[in-house]
Design a protein around this motif. Structure first.
Motif, PDB file in Angstrom:
ATOM      1  N   UNK A  49       0.838  -1.206   0.000  1.00 11.67           N
ATOM      2  CA  UNK A  49       0.000   0.000   0.000  1.00 11.67           C
ATOM      3  C   UNK A  49       0.873   1.257   0.000  1.00 11.67           C
ATOM      4  N   UNK A  50       1.942   1.247   0.803  1.00 12.66           N
ATOM      5  CA  UNK A  50       2.858   2.381   0.848  1.00 12.66           C
ATOM      6  C   UNK A  50       3.494   2.615  -0.521  1.00 12.66           C
ATOM      7  N   UNK A  51       3.993   1.540  -1.127  1.00  9.88           N
ATOM      8  CA  UNK A  51       4.679   1.666  -2.419  1.00  9.88           C
ATOM      9  C   UNK A  51       3.734   2.217  -3.486  1.00  9.88           C
ATOM     10  N   UNK A  52       2.535   1.665  -3.552  1.00 15.49           N
ATOM     11  CA  UNK A  52       1.556   2.151  -4.532  1.00 15.49           C
ATOM     12  C   UNK A  52       1.204   3.610  -4.247  1.00 15.49           C
ATOM     13  N   UNK A  53       0.932   3.920  -2.995  1.00  9.76           N
ATOM     14  CA  UNK A  53       0.545   5.283  -2.627  1.00  9.76           C
ATOM     15  C   UNK A  53       1.622   6.308  -2.899  1.00  9.76           C
ATOM     16  N   UNK A  54       2.867   6.025  -2.502  1.00  5.11           N
ATOM     17  CA  UNK A  54       3.935   7.002  -2.687  1.00  5.11           C
ATOM     18  C   UNK A  54       4.252   7.183  -4.169  1.00  5.11           C
ATOM     19  N   UNK A  55       4.110   6.133  -4.962  1.00  8.06           N
ATOM     20  CA  UNK A  55       4.370   6.263  -6.392  1.00  8.06           C
ATOM     21  C   UNK A  55       3.272   7.049  -7.093  1.00  8.06           C
ATOM     22  N   UNK A  67      12.693  14.949  -5.214  1.00  4.51           N
ATOM     23  CA  UNK A  67      13.709  13.919  -4.953  1.00  4.51           C
ATOM     24  C   UNK A  67      13.429  13.187  -3.644  1.00  4.51           C
ATOM     25  N   UNK A  68      12.904  13.900  -2.657  1.00  2.42           N
ATOM     26  CA  UNK A  68      12.560  13.265  -1.377  1.00  2.42           C
ATOM     27  C   UNK A  68      11.473  12.210  -1.587  1.00  2.42           C
ATOM     28  N   UNK A  69      10.510  12.512  -2.447  1.00  7.09           N
ATOM     29  CA  UNK A  69       9.467  11.524  -2.747  1.00  7.09           C
ATOM     30  C   UNK A  69      10.074  10.275  -3.378  1.00  7.09           C
ATOM     31  N   UNK A  70      11.022  10.471  -4.278  1.00  2.83           N
ATOM     32  CA  UNK A  70      11.706   9.327  -4.888  1.00  2.83           C
ATOM     33  C   UNK A  70      12.443   8.529  -3.817  1.00  2.83           C
ATOM     34  N   UNK A  71      13.125   9.228  -2.926  1.00  2.00           N
ATOM     35  CA  UNK A  71      13.890   8.579  -1.858  1.00  2.00           C
ATOM     36  C   UNK A  71      12.979   7.772  -0.934  1.00  2.00           C
ATOM     37  N   UNK A  72      11.757   8.229  -0.749  1.00  2.00           N
ATOM     38  CA  UNK A  72      10.797   7.524   0.113  1.00  2.00           C
ATOM     39  C   UNK A  72      10.147   6.324  -0.572  1.00  2.00           C
ATOM     40  N   UNK A  73      10.568   6.020  -1.788  1.00  2.00           N
ATOM     41  CA  UNK A  73      10.047   4.854  -2.490  1.00  2.00           C
ATOM     42  C   UNK A  73       9.326   5.180  -3.781  1.00  2.00           C
ATOM     43  N   UNK A  74       9.253   6.451  -4.132  1.00  2.00           N
ATOM     44  CA  UNK A  74       8.530   6.855  -5.325  1.00  2.00           C
ATOM     45  C   UNK A  74       9.362   6.923  -6.593  1.00  2.00           C
ATOM     46  N   UNK A  75      10.512   6.279  -6.598  1.00  2.00           N
ATOM     47  CA  UNK A  75      11.384   6.319  -7.773  1.00  2.00           C
ATOM     48  C   UNK A  75      10.706   5.799  -9.033  1.00  2.00           C
TER      49      UNK A  75
END
Length: 92
Positions: free
Chosen positions: A7-13, A40-48
């Motif tokens: 859920x986190x991965x889907x949400x942050x992406x 970039x912070x969003x990418x670092x949190x898993x949103x790459x």
């Protein structure tokens, strides 16, 4: 635990893609932009994956330096960590 991680991965992406889209819209309108550090912070949190997809989909920040290099560095580190964790998990 796995469901929460997924859920986190889907949400942050999804959120990352929406923020890239919003920044592109703001850029076209000449409005105040979303700081690159925040993207970039969003990418670092898993949103790459979302960041990379949004760059291609919206044709946004594809040539911007040092942003592109920093995003690719984040992606490389995350990939290395994922491979390391997979190797550890398979070795058990």
């Amino acid at each position: 635990m796995l469901a929460a991680l997924l859920a986190w991965i889907v949400g942050v992406n999804l959120w990352t893609m929406l923020r890239f889209q919003e920044d592109k819209r703001r850029a076209a309108a000449g409005a105040r932009r979303i700081p690159e550090a925040r993207l970039l912070r969003l990418a670092l949190l898993g949103g790459t994956p979302g960041a990379l997809a949004a760059r291609r989909l919206f044709r946004h920040k594809t040539r911007k330096q040092p942003f592109s290099t920093q995003l690719l560095l984040i992606a490389a580190v995350q990939l290395a960590v994922a491979i390391g964790l997979l190797v550890l998990w398979l070795g058990k």
